[in-house]
Every structure is written in structure tokens, then in C-alpha cells.
Design a protein around this motif. Structure first.
Motif, PDB file in Angstrom:
ATOM      1  N   ALA A 127      60.601  22.460  50.175  1.00 51.92           N
ATOM      2  CA  ALA A 127      59.196  22.104  50.459  1.00 51.92           C
ATOM      3  C   ALA A 127      58.410  22.988  51.295  1.00 51.92           C
ATOM      4  N   PRO A 128      58.291  24.352  50.757  1.00 52.51           N
ATOM      5  CA  PRO A 128      57.796  25.127  51.786  1.00 52.51           C
ATOM      6  C   PRO A 128      56.134  24.871  51.626  1.00 52.51           C
ATOM      7  N   SER A 129      55.470  25.185  52.698  1.00 46.83           N
ATOM      8  CA  SER A 129      54.023  25.094  52.470  1.00 46.83           C
ATOM      9  C   SER A 129      53.114  26.023  52.880  1.00 46.83           C
ATOM     10  N   GLY A 130      51.925  26.342  52.832  1.00 45.03           N
ATOM     11  CA  GLY A 130      51.161  27.417  53.501  1.00 45.03           C
ATOM     12  C   GLY A 130      51.487  28.638  52.811  1.00 45.03           C
ATOM     13  N   PHE A 131      51.721  29.924  53.660  1.00 46.05           N
ATOM     14  CA  PHE A 131      51.885  30.966  53.497  1.00 46.05           C
ATOM     15  C   PHE A 131      53.145  31.141  52.733  1.00 46.05           C
ATOM     16  N   THR A 132      54.374  30.502  53.271  1.00 45.27           N
ATOM     17  CA  THR A 132      55.689  30.511  52.842  1.00 45.27           C
ATOM     18  C   THR A 132      55.701  29.931  51.197  1.00 45.27           C
ATOM     19  N   ARG A 133      54.970  28.980  50.766  1.00 46.65           N
ATOM     20  CA  ARG A 133      54.743  28.517  49.513  1.00 46.65           C
ATOM     21  C   ARG A 133      54.249  29.560  48.463  1.00 46.65           C
ATOM     22  N   ARG A 134      52.930  30.184  49.130  1.00 47.43           N
ATOM     23  CA  ARG A 134      52.265  31.088  48.273  1.00 47.43           C
ATOM     24  C   ARG A 134      53.116  32.203  48.211  1.00 47.43           C
ATOM     25  N   TYR A 135      53.773  32.656  49.110  1.00 51.28           N
ATOM     26  CA  TYR A 135      54.510  33.973  49.238  1.00 51.28           C
ATOM     27  C   TYR A 135      55.885  33.785  48.123  1.00 51.28           C
ATOM     28  N   GLY A 136      56.386  32.535  48.167  1.00 51.20           N
ATOM     29  CA  GLY A 136      57.461  32.317  47.316  1.00 51.20           C
ATOM     30  C   GLY A 136      56.921  32.408  45.837  1.00 51.20           C
ATOM     31  N   ASN A 137      55.823  31.750  45.494  1.00 56.49           N
ATOM     32  CA  ASN A 137      55.438  31.825  44.167  1.00 56.49           C
ATOM     33  C   ASN A 137      55.124  33.211  43.664  1.00 56.49           C
ATOM     34  N   SER A 138      54.504  34.111  44.507  1.00 56.55           N
ATOM     35  CA  SER A 138      54.042  35.188  44.252  1.00 56.55           C
ATOM     36  C   SER A 138      55.346  36.361  44.146  1.00 56.55           C
ATOM     37  N   VAL A 139      56.453  35.833  44.827  1.00 55.38           N
ATOM     38  CA  VAL A 139      57.773  36.694  44.623  1.00 55.38           C
ATOM     39  C   VAL A 139      58.394  36.215  43.280  1.00 55.38           C
ATOM     40  N   ALA A 140      58.244  34.789  43.080  1.00 59.53           N
ATOM     41  CA  ALA A 140      58.930  34.530  41.692  1.00 59.53           C
ATOM     42  C   ALA A 140      58.163  35.179  40.517  1.00 59.53           C
ATOM     43  N   ALA A 141      57.141  35.352  40.819  1.00 61.68           N
ATOM     44  CA  ALA A 141      56.093  36.012  39.646  1.00 61.68           C
ATOM     45  C   ALA A 141      56.632  37.561  39.307  1.00 61.68           C
ATOM     46  N   ARG A 142      56.838  38.221  40.716  1.00 67.25           N
ATOM     47  CA  ARG A 142      57.292  39.470  40.658  1.00 67.25           C
ATOM     48  C   ARG A 142      58.566  39.783  40.176  1.00 67.25           C
ATOM     49  N   ILE A 143      59.562  38.733  39.999  1.00 62.63           N
ATOM     50  CA  ILE A 143      60.855  38.999  39.577  1.00 62.63           C
ATOM     51  C   ILE A 143      61.092  39.297  38.366  1.00 62.63           C
ATOM     52  N   GLY A 144      60.241  38.673  37.327  1.00 60.33           N
ATOM     53  CA  GLY A 144      59.956  39.246  36.154  1.00 60.33           C
ATOM     54  C   GLY A 144      59.688  40.622  35.803  1.00 60.33           C
ATOM     55  N   VAL A 145      58.629  41.217  36.606  1.00 61.10           N
ATOM     56  CA  VAL A 145      58.415  42.356  36.793  1.00 61.10           C
ATOM     57  C   VAL A 145      59.614  43.399  37.217  1.00 61.10           C
ATOM     58  N   VAL A 146      60.201  43.077  38.202  1.00 60.33           N
ATOM     59  CA  VAL A 146      61.260  43.777  38.763  1.00 60.33           C
ATOM     60  C   VAL A 146      62.331  44.187  37.470  1.00 60.33           C
ATOM     61  N   GLN A 147      62.643  42.690  36.866  1.00 64.38           N
ATOM     62  CA  GLN A 147      63.363  42.888  35.608  1.00 64.38           C
ATOM     63  C   GLN A 147      63.083  43.675  34.357  1.00 64.38           C
ATOM     64  N   ARG A 148      61.859  43.429  34.112  1.00 62.41           N
ATOM     65  CA  ARG A 148      61.112  44.214  32.728  1.00 62.41           C
ATOM     66  C   ARG A 148      60.814  45.653  33.034  1.00 62.41           C
ATOM     67  N   ASP A 149      60.705  46.150  34.471  1.00 58.23           N
ATOM     68  CA  ASP A 149      60.633  47.536  34.632  1.00 58.23           C
ATOM     69  C   ASP A 149      61.861  48.273  35.144  1.00 58.23           C
ATOM     70  N   GLY A 150      63.000  47.460  34.895  1.00 55.86           N
ATOM     71  CA  GLY A 150      63.985  48.082  35.495  1.00 55.86           C
ATOM     72  C   GLY A 150      64.519  48.543  36.985  1.00 55.86           C
ATOM     73  N   LEU A 151      63.448  47.897  37.864  1.00 55.29           N
ATOM     74  CA  LEU A 151      63.673  48.034  39.349  1.00 55.29           C
ATOM     75  C   LEU A 151      64.794  47.758  39.968  1.00 55.29           C
ATOM     76  N   ASP A 152      65.643  46.988  39.158  1.00 56.89           N
ATOM     77  CA  ASP A 152      66.851  46.480  39.908  1.00 56.89           C
ATOM     78  C   ASP A 152      68.169  47.282  38.886  1.00 56.89           C
ATOM     79  N   SER A 153      67.799  48.313  38.452  1.00 57.46           N
ATOM     80  CA  SER A 153      68.832  48.966  37.525  1.00 57.46           C
ATOM     81  C   SER A 153      70.031  49.514  38.463  1.00 57.46           C
ATOM     82  N   CYS A 154      69.798  49.853  39.513  1.00 61.77           N
ATOM     83  CA  CYS A 154      71.068  50.270  40.300  1.00 61.77           C
ATOM     84  C   CYS A 154      71.715  49.319  40.843  1.00 61.77           C
ATOM     85  N   VAL A 155      71.619  47.850  40.599  1.00 64.28           N
ATOM     86  CA  VAL A 155      72.359  46.751  41.071  1.00 64.28           C
ATOM     87  C   VAL A 155      73.058  46.192  39.883  1.00 64.28           C
ATOM     88  N   GLN A 156      72.591  46.389  38.651  1.00 68.22           N
ATOM     89  CA  GLN A 156      73.349  45.644  37.497  1.00 68.22           C
ATOM     90  C   GLN A 156      74.328  46.297  37.065  1.00 68.22           C
TER      91      GLN A 156
END
Length: 230
Positions: free
Chosen positions: A201-230
Motif C-alpha cells: 500500500a505505498p503512497s505518495g512518491f513511492t506509489r508514483r515511482y513504483g508505477n513509473s518503474v512498472a511501466a519501464r520494465i516493458g521498455v527494458v525487456q523490449r529494448d534488450g536492456l536486460d540481455s546480459c542477465v538473461q
């Protein structure tokens, strides 16, 4: 009473200094080599934590891939392309800090792992020097996949809680292998300030930041930014 000539004393102290440096280099190489294959049993941060230690080492293969992606999205988007130090992030942090406001760091996941495993929190420029040395070693000896594995197991994810497995159980009552993308993002959002932020139940900045990170996870996967750990 005959005193030792000044040059002789300097030579003696130089020999002692070189022996100390040599001993440190050998010890650090030994520890880095050992931890390439063996999980670090405990860290200085854990030992000095008055809240105790809750941890459960989990191999990277058993951690949901979105957790590594979330860490990259939140902490170090160029993790797979740099060699331990992100010059772009450091320059951005310097410019931001010079303008005032909340201090921003430019540390990479590699630097944070080196600090968490081998060193202590705080310490200023002296600790930063040791951190740089250990960062070079783990980049050369461990490689990116092992660095991420160790990072996700020793990073503080809550009060007295270390690693994403213990964090997932603490917050979501299941292991890190069953994390949803939103849950992985919430843990990643907690990492910078684990004693002041909560993934439930994060609130304020933590909630907004978590939502932003969740959105960027797809970008990391799509652009292969995690290729060195897969």
C-alpha cells in the motif's frame, strides 16, 4: 644513543606500506574469487543492523525475470552496457546536485553491489575509493549475471530484510519466483530507502515511482536492456 638515519626510516615505512597494500590486494582478490561461486554469508550492513537479519539466498534462475528488469529500470538503465561506472549518470548527478535540491547519486548496480558486499554504508571519499576497486574486480571476475544475482540477494528490501526473496515473502507472502510486474516494481521502488518506504500500500512518491518503474520494465525487456542477465 644512535638514531636511525631518516632515509632508512622512510624505506622501512615504505616496505610496511607496500606489504599492507599487497596484503589488501591479495585478500580482496581472494574474497571476490570465492564469492564468484559462494553466496556471501553476511555483510557489514547486516551485522550492524539493530533490527536483525532476515534473508534467504535465491539463485537468479529462481527469481522472476521482471525483478532484474525492475532493478535495471529503477537503478541502472545502462547496466548491461557499462563496465561498472556510468559516466552519463555521474555527469547528470553532478549537474543536478550543483543546482540544489535533493541530492542524487550516480552509482551503478555494480557499485552498489561492491559496497553492499565488501564495505560499509557512509565513509565519504575513502569508502568510494575502495568501492571503485571492488567494482572493477567484480566486473572483471563475476560478470553481469553474477553481479545482478548477488545484488538481488544482499540489497536491503525492508527493515531487517535483505534480498528480494525475503522482501517478496515479507510484503506479498510468496517467493520472488512468483512476483508480478507490479510487485517487482514496488520492491525496486523501495530499494533506495528501504527503512522509510514500504512495498505494501505505498503512497505518495513511492506509489508514483513504483508505477513509473512498472511501466519501464516493458521498455527494458523490449529494448534488450536486460540481455546480459538473461
Amino acid at each position: 644513543m644512535i638514531s636511525r638515519p631518516a632515509p632508512a626510516r622512510r624505506v622501512r615505512w615504505l616496505r610496511i606500506l607496500f606489504r599492507l597494500i599487497g596484503g589488501f590486494v591479495l585478500l580482496s582478490l581472494f574474497l571476490v574469487l570465492i564469492y564468484r561461486f559462494v553466496p556471501p554469508p553476511v555483510t557489514l550492513t547486516m551485522l550492524f543492523d539493530p533490527n536483525g537479519i532476515s534473508k534467504d539466498w535465491t539463485s537468479l534462475d529462481k527469481i522472476d525475470p521482471d525483478m532484474a528488469r525492475a532493478a535495471i529500470a529503477a537503478e541502472d538503465s545502462r547496466f548491461c552496457s557499462h563496465h561498472g561506472f556510468d559516466a552519463v549518470a555521474i555527469a547528470q548527478a553532478l549537474r543536478h546536485n550543483a543546482s540544489g535540491g535533493r541530492i542524487r547519486g550516480g552509482s551503478t548496480i555494480s557499485q552498489q553491489t561492491a559496497k553492499n558486499v565488501f564495505l560499509f554504508q557512509g565513509g565519504g571519499f575513502l569508502r568510494k575509493g575502495f568501492e571503485a576497486w571492488f567494482t572493477l574486480l567484480i566486473e572483471a571476475i563475476w560478470g553481469k549475471r553474477r553481479i545482478m544475482e548477488v545484488y538481488l540477494n544482499v540489497a536491503e528490501t525492508g527493515i531487517g530484510t535483505y534480498g528480494v526473496q525475503a522482501g517478496a515473502i515479507r510484503y506479498f507472502h510468496h517467493g520472488a519466483g512468483q512476483l508480478t510486474r507490479a510487485e517487482a516494481a514496488r520492491i525496486a521502488a523501495v530499494l533506495p530507502l528501504p527503512k522509510k518506504r514500504a512495498a505494501i500500500a505505498p503512497s505518495g512518491f513511492t506509489r508514483r515511482y513504483g508505477n513509473s518503474v512498472a511501466a519501464r520494465i516493458g521498455v527494458v525487456q523490449r529494448d534488450g536492456l536486460d540481455s546480459c542477465v538473461q
